[in-house]
Design an enzyme around this catalytic site. Structure first.
Site, PDB file in Angstrom:
ATOM      1  N   GLY A  46      13.764  32.547   2.201  1.00 48.74           N
ATOM      2  CA  GLY A  46      13.715  31.099   1.972  1.00 48.74           C
ATOM      3  C   GLY A  46      13.237  30.250   3.132  1.00 48.74           C
ATOM      4  CD  GLU A 101      19.671  30.269   5.376  1.00 47.31           C
ATOM      5  OE1 GLU A 101      18.462  30.537   5.238  1.00 47.31           O
ATOM      6  OE2 GLU A 101      20.572  30.985   4.898  1.00 47.31           O
ATOM      7  CG  ASP A 102      16.774  28.781   2.448  1.00 51.12           C
ATOM      8  OD1 ASP A 102      17.896  29.037   2.920  1.00 51.12           O
ATOM      9  OD2 ASP A 102      16.328  29.357   1.429  1.00 51.12           O
ATOM     10  CG  ASP A 105      24.870  26.618  -2.707  1.00 52.33           C
ATOM     11  OD1 ASP A 105      25.108  25.467  -3.058  1.00 52.33           O
ATOM     12  OD2 ASP A 105      24.877  27.564  -3.518  1.00 52.33           O
ATOM     13  N   GLY A 107      28.037  28.030   2.085  1.00 48.17           N
ATOM     14  CA  GLY A 107      28.269  28.232   3.515  1.00 48.17           C
ATOM     15  C   GLY A 107      28.525  29.685   3.883  1.00 48.17           C
ATOM     16  CB  THR A 109      24.256  32.853   3.619  1.00 44.80           C
ATOM     17  OG1 THR A 109      24.338  33.148   2.229  1.00 44.80           O
ATOM     18  CG2 THR A 109      23.131  33.652   4.240  1.00 44.80           C
ATOM     19  CE  LYS A 133      21.867  23.243  -3.692  1.00 43.89           C
ATOM     20  NZ  LYS A 133      21.984  24.335  -4.678  1.00 43.89           N
ATOM     21  CG  ASP A 161      13.816  32.241  -4.964  1.00 41.64           C
ATOM     22  OD1 ASP A 161      14.661  31.952  -4.090  1.00 41.64           O
ATOM     23  OD2 ASP A 161      13.995  33.139  -5.802  1.00 41.64           O
TER      24      ASP A 161
HETATM   25  P1  IMP Z   1      25.351  30.120   0.548  1.00 37.44           P
HETATM   26  O1  IMP Z   1      25.731  31.434   1.160  1.00 37.44           O
HETATM   27  O2  IMP Z   1      26.116  29.859  -0.731  1.00 37.44           O
HETATM   28  O3  IMP Z   1      25.453  28.961   1.515  1.00 37.44           O
HETATM   29  O4  IMP Z   1      23.901  30.258   0.037  1.00 37.44           O
HETATM   30  C1  IMP Z   1      22.839  30.185   0.843  1.00 37.44           C
HETATM   31  C2  IMP Z   1      21.638  30.837   0.195  1.00 37.44           C
HETATM   32  O5  IMP Z   1      21.604  30.676  -1.233  1.00 37.44           O
HETATM   33  C3  IMP Z   1      20.407  30.175   0.715  1.00 37.44           C
HETATM   34  O6  IMP Z   1      19.945  30.811   1.884  1.00 37.44           O
HETATM   35  C4  IMP Z   1      19.448  30.307  -0.450  1.00 37.44           C
HETATM   36  O7  IMP Z   1      18.759  31.532  -0.340  1.00 37.44           O
HETATM   37  C5  IMP Z   1      20.312  30.322  -1.678  1.00 37.44           C
HETATM   38  N1  IMP Z   1      20.377  28.989  -2.333  1.00 37.44           N
HETATM   39  C6  IMP Z   1      21.445  28.176  -2.429  1.00 37.44           C
HETATM   40  N2  IMP Z   1      21.170  27.057  -3.097  1.00 37.44           N
HETATM   41  C7  IMP Z   1      19.859  27.145  -3.421  1.00 37.44           C
HETATM   42  C8  IMP Z   1      18.955  26.264  -4.147  1.00 37.44           C
HETATM   43  O8  IMP Z   1      19.280  25.161  -4.599  1.00 37.44           O
HETATM   44  N3  IMP Z   1      17.686  26.722  -4.298  1.00 37.44           N
HETATM   45  C9  IMP Z   1      17.263  27.921  -3.800  1.00 37.44           C
HETATM   46  N4  IMP Z   1      18.067  28.758  -3.123  1.00 37.44           N
HETATM   47  C10 IMP Z   1      19.357  28.374  -2.949  1.00 37.44           C
HETATM   48 MG    MG Z   2      18.329  31.488   2.612  1.00 43.19          MG
END
Ligand code: IMP
Ligand code: MG
Length: 179
Positions: A46, A101-102, A105, A107, A109, A133, A161
Site C-alpha cells: 500500500g 505506511e499507507d 485503521d 492500528g 499492523t 481513520k 487497493d
Molecule cells: P490495521 O492493522 O487495521 O491498522 O490495518 C492497516 C492495513 O489495512 C493498511 O496497511 C492497509 O493495507 C489496510 N487498510 C485498512 N483500511 C484500508 C482502506 O480503507 N483501504 C485500503 N486498505 C486499507
Molecule cells: Mg498497509
C-alpha cells in the site's frame, strides 16, 4: 477522469501538496536532530506510491527499503492477525528508521511493526502515515507524521487497493457499497 463508481475523497493536487508539506517537516526535524541519513522503510504494498513521492521530496540523504506485512486476507475484512511476509535487507541496528505506511485503521499492523522493529535497536524509530481513520482505532499506536485524517470508509488509490484493484489511481477515492 475519476473511475465512475468512485467518489473522490482526496484529489491528486491535495495529496501532492500534503506530501510536499510532510517532506519539508520531516527533513527539518531530522536535520534539527542532527540526523543526516534516514532509512525509509515502506510497508508493501500500500505505501509504495506514497514512499516514492515522499522520498523524492526529502532534502536530506535517505535510503529506501521495504517490508511486507499481511493483516487482511482479502477484500475489506480483517483477520486481526498480522504476519511478516518480507523482511528488510539490512540490519536496522544504529539506523534512523522512518516507517512509511499507507493507512492506520485498527492500528494493529503499525503496532506490531513498531514492536518487532524496536527490538532490533535502531538509533531512532518514527512513523509517517498517509491516512488515519480514528473511528476504527483499536490499538493506540505511534504516528509521528500524518497526512490526513479520514472518515470510516474504505478508500482506494495512491497505492491502496480493494481486492487488488484501484492501486494506481492518482487520487484517493471511496469505494461505494455494493447495491
Ligand atoms: P490495521 O492493522 O487495521 O491498522 O490495518 C492497516 C492495513 O489495512 C493498511 O496497511 C492497509 O493495507 C489496510 N487498510 C485498512 N483500511 C484500508 C482502506 O480503507 N483501504 C485500503 N486498505 C486499507
Ligand atoms: Mg498497509
Amino acid at each position: 477522469m475519476p473511475t465512475p463508481e468512485l467518489e473522490v475523497l482526496l484529489s491528486e493536487e491535495t495529496i501532492r501538496e500534503r506530501v510536499a508539506e510532510l517532506a519539508i517537516q520531516i527533513s527539518h526535524d531530522y536535520k534539527a536532530e542532527g540526523v543526516d541519513d534516514v532509512y525509509m522503510l515502506g510497508v508493501l504494498r500500500g505505501a509504495f506510491i506514497f514512499l516514492a513521492d515522499l522520498s523524492r521530496r526529502l532534502t536530506l540523504p535517505r535510503r529506501v527499503d521495504f517490508i511486507a506485512l499481511s493483516s487482511y486476507e482479502d477484500a475489506s475484512t480483517t483477520s486481526g492477525a498480522v504476519r511478516l511476509v518480507l523482511d528488510v535487507r539490512a540490519p536496522l541496528r544504529g539506523k534512523h528508521v522512518l516507517i512509511v505506511e499507507d493507512i492506520v485503521d485498527s492500528g494493529k499492523t503499525l503496532d506490531y511493526l513498531l514492536k518487532i522493529l524496536a527490538a532490533r535497536e535502531p538509533a531512532s524509530l518514527k512513523t509517517c502515515v498517509l491516512l488515519h481513520k480514528p473511528e476504527r482505532l483499536e490499538v493506540p499506536t505511534r504516528i509521528d507524521y500524518l497526512g490526513f485524517t479520514i472518515p470510516d470508509k474504505w478508500v482506494v488509490g495512491y497505492g491502496l487497493d480493494y481486492t487488488d484493484r484501484y492501486r494506481t489511481l492518482p487520487y484517493i477515492g471511496v469505494v461505494q457499497p455494493e447495491r
